[in-house]
Design a protein around this motif. Structure first.
Motif, PDB file in Angstrom:
ATOM      1  N   THR A   1      25.515 100.099  61.180  1.00 16.38           N
ATOM      2  CA  THR A   1      26.861  99.639  60.796  1.00 16.38           C
ATOM      3  C   THR A   1      27.893 100.762  60.971  1.00 16.38           C
TER       4      THR A   1
ATOM      5  N   MET B   1      23.593  94.521  47.571  1.00 14.57           N
ATOM      6  CA  MET B   1      25.047  94.280  47.592  1.00 14.57           C
ATOM      7  C   MET B   1      25.561  94.294  49.028  1.00 14.57           C
ATOM      8  N   ASP B   2      26.448  93.372  49.331  1.00 13.36           N
ATOM      9  CA  ASP B   2      26.963  93.257  50.687  1.00 13.36           C
ATOM     10  C   ASP B   2      28.172  94.178  50.893  1.00 13.36           C
ATOM     11  N   PHE B   3      27.887  95.472  51.065  1.00 10.30           N
ATOM     12  CA  PHE B   3      28.974  96.436  51.248  1.00 10.30           C
ATOM     13  C   PHE B   3      29.759  96.169  52.533  1.00 10.30           C
ATOM     14  N   THR B   4      29.054  95.642  53.541  1.00  8.31           N
ATOM     15  CA  THR B   4      29.720  95.354  54.812  1.00  8.31           C
ATOM     16  C   THR B   4      30.793  94.283  54.623  1.00  8.31           C
ATOM     17  N   GLY B   5      30.462  93.260  53.891  1.00  7.13           N
ATOM     18  CA  GLY B   5      31.425  92.190  53.621  1.00  7.13           C
ATOM     19  C   GLY B   5      32.623  92.683  52.830  1.00  7.13           C
TER      20      GLY B   5
ATOM     21  N   ARG C   1      34.865  94.794  54.934  1.00  7.43           N
ATOM     22  CA  ARG C   1      35.666  93.982  55.851  1.00  7.43           C
ATOM     23  C   ARG C   1      36.878  93.391  55.115  1.00  7.43           C
TER      24      ARG C   1
ATOM     25  N   PRO D   1      31.380 100.304  55.203  1.00  2.96           N
ATOM     26  CA  PRO D   1      30.430 100.045  54.111  1.00  2.96           C
ATOM     27  C   PRO D   1      30.068 101.346  53.386  1.00  2.96           C
TER      28      PRO D   1
ATOM     29  N   GLU E   1      30.235 102.151  49.390  1.00  6.31           N
ATOM     30  CA  GLU E   1      29.032 102.621  48.710  1.00  6.31           C
ATOM     31  C   GLU E   1      29.329 103.914  47.947  1.00  6.31           C
TER      32      GLU E   1
END
Lengths: 348, 348
Positions: A245, B1-5, B8, B20, B24
């Motif tokens: 990522t 946990m969806d850090f990427t989402g 974004r 992300p 984090e």
């Protein structure tokens, strides 16, 4: 003294870009040492150019060359007295790395013991590994940056034994090593078994594209490429294509002993095109242990004085970068091409 | 946990690229502090995005916001427990700068005394100056690199008082300061007179091209630009055009408090085009003293919690580069354009 003129002459004779600043620094270094390897360490530009410079200075009557080393002539001393003395004023506690190892004393103790049994460097794979303190510092540094705990990590070429420190720490989620040398893959695997940590070890030649199961799978990579532009592209490019990522981290070492600042510039431009961003460049972070096969290298043949190095003299900077949205790596196949040598390299 | 989402979502809401990894790290920081300015210091990404993130986390029920600070909810704590703790393990002797100041104790003593009488930071010129230890470390660092002794040096904007440390050291061949603020030019000139060193001080607005008498005249420059791409181009570009030969050195600070890593990338690409090469990037080298006009800044308006910072929280990396053959600077005239603000800036 006309350092610009001398720099131009050396650049043209050695076919490597040398600056007036490089020549000036070499004069500063000549005030400190007469030995060839220490001179290179202090001068901090490529081996072939440093030795070419000594020849030019000899021709100009500024330096004497004998079995006992280099010596400034009276005329040479006059030049040297005008320039800045080369001094080591890096922090005595962290050796200039900026990192505190105190929190890792147990890890340090275990790793120091294990690494005594490690396979020695061999010329065939252009090996030359760093001091255990360097590996530990690299670990601590990347730990601080949040690139270790709970992360999936790939090490591309591991003669520095990063995977063992990572494994002993118990902190990463997953560790993979791709490495060409069977002696090293065996040593890492047997250490992992004995010490009870998990590591996936694979024999692999980094001139080939990374297998699909390793692309876009990791959070962090470590590598230490040979210092040609192509090898940097191959090793670091594979590393980038292994990352998952934006915000993933890449670490690599790059020296000035075998790379001019022009080559550094080319590497920086090349990597920025992959949509990464440099976050850290730390001078002399990596200290290499003398590899023992000095007499077989081009550096030895180029040296006007044939003496073995007494102290460690080969250092490199530690680079860290992060990926940005849209990043991509390099999966070109170099087949069996010799990507390991160029004009500036000299330790193979 | 969806850090990427989450990353974004924040990127799109704040119009600033957030990774992300940034999100984090912010969770790791929330385990250490509930105060807004310390949170930004530890999270290490732009102020507007950090505060936007706190709003998003609040909406998601992960964080509570009160006058006393941020607090992780039970759900938030569960997320935070999965991530790497943010710890400061930088060397306690050199504060991670890698440099030993022991050899400069007399200089340190004199400078510490002089700087107590310095003009305070004012908002009009986007001022914010570093701790005296930072200025001294910057001096020592550049001394080690051979950029000081016998050199002609230009300081472009000098609220950090580099010229005074340089002058007190007695080591450069020549020192020039161009600076917009009359209070500073007066202070530097009167200090030089009192302490008996030479410095040429000129009032100058760096949005305009550097006068011809300063181009291609110096070996080294120092600057600390505001963190927009245009201001970096103007300040650093003027610096490069002031340099004389290949191997000349440029120093500048660049923070992540007001610049995303995408902007860092853009600055790096932009500068490489001028044919320079980065030799060092040292994280958190520069520590700024809280400037006193916090309540007037955009950062204050954006903060969900209105408390003044107690500790220094604004830091930046120190960049060093060298010029290569064919290097060129930037002498574009920005006239009275506002080059000091963009989406990511917040301290003016």
């Amino acid at each position: 003294m006309d350092f610009t003129g001398i720099a131009r002459e050396i650049s043209s004779r050695s076919n490597i870009s040398v600056s007036p600043k490089d020549v000036e620094r070499l004069f500063g270094a000549l005030k400190k040492t007469k030995l060839p390897w220490e001179l290179i360490d202090l001068s901090d530009f490529p081996v072939p150019s440093v030795f070419e410079t000594m020849r030019v200075l000899h021709e100009k009557g500024l330096v004497l060359i004998s079995d006992r080393g280099f010596k400034l002539t009276r005329k040479g001393k006059e030049v040297a007295n005008e320039v800045h003395p080369v001094e080591d004023i890096s922090c005595s506690m962290c050796d200039g790395r900026g990192i505190n190892l105190e929190g890792f004393s147990q890890l340090e103790k275990r790793f120091l013991k294990i690494q005594t049994r490690r396979p020695k460097a061999i010329r065939r794979f252009d090996q030359g590994y760093v001091t255990p303190k360097t590996t530990l510092s690299r670990f601590a540094f990347s730990y601080e940056r949040g690139d270790i705990v709970g992360k999936e990590i790939i090490v591309l070429g591991d003669d520095d034994l990063m995977s063992i420190v990572l494994g002993l720490s118990g902190l990463p989620k997953r560790i993979t090593v791709v490495e060409i040398d069977e002696r090293l893959t065996d040593f890492i695997e047997s250490t992992a078994k004995k010490e009870g940590f998990q590591v996936d070890v694979e024999r692999f030649d980094l001139r080939h594209p990374l297998p699909r199961e390793h692309t876009r799978r990791y959070d962090t990579f470590f590598t230490d490429p040979p210092e040609t532009l192509k090898a940097a592209d191959a090793f670091i490019g594979r590393g980038i294509s292994a990352l998952r990522t934006p915000g993933s981290a890449g670490y690599f070492g790059f020296t000035r002993r075998e790379a001019s600042l022009r080559k550094w510039h080319d590497v920086q431009r090349m990597l920025l095109k992959y949509k990464i961003v440099f976050t850290d460049i730390i001078h002399n972070f990596n200290e290499y242990i003398n590899w023992g096969y000095e007499e077989e290298t081009r550096a030895w043949r180029l040296s006007p004085i044939k003496v073995k190095p007494k102290k460690n003299w080969y250092r490199s900077a530690l680079y860290r970068f992060e990926t940005l949205p849209g990043f991509r790596g390099n999966n070109k196949d170099y087949n069996n091409e010799n990507i390991y040598e160029d004009e500036e390299s000299s330790t193979t």
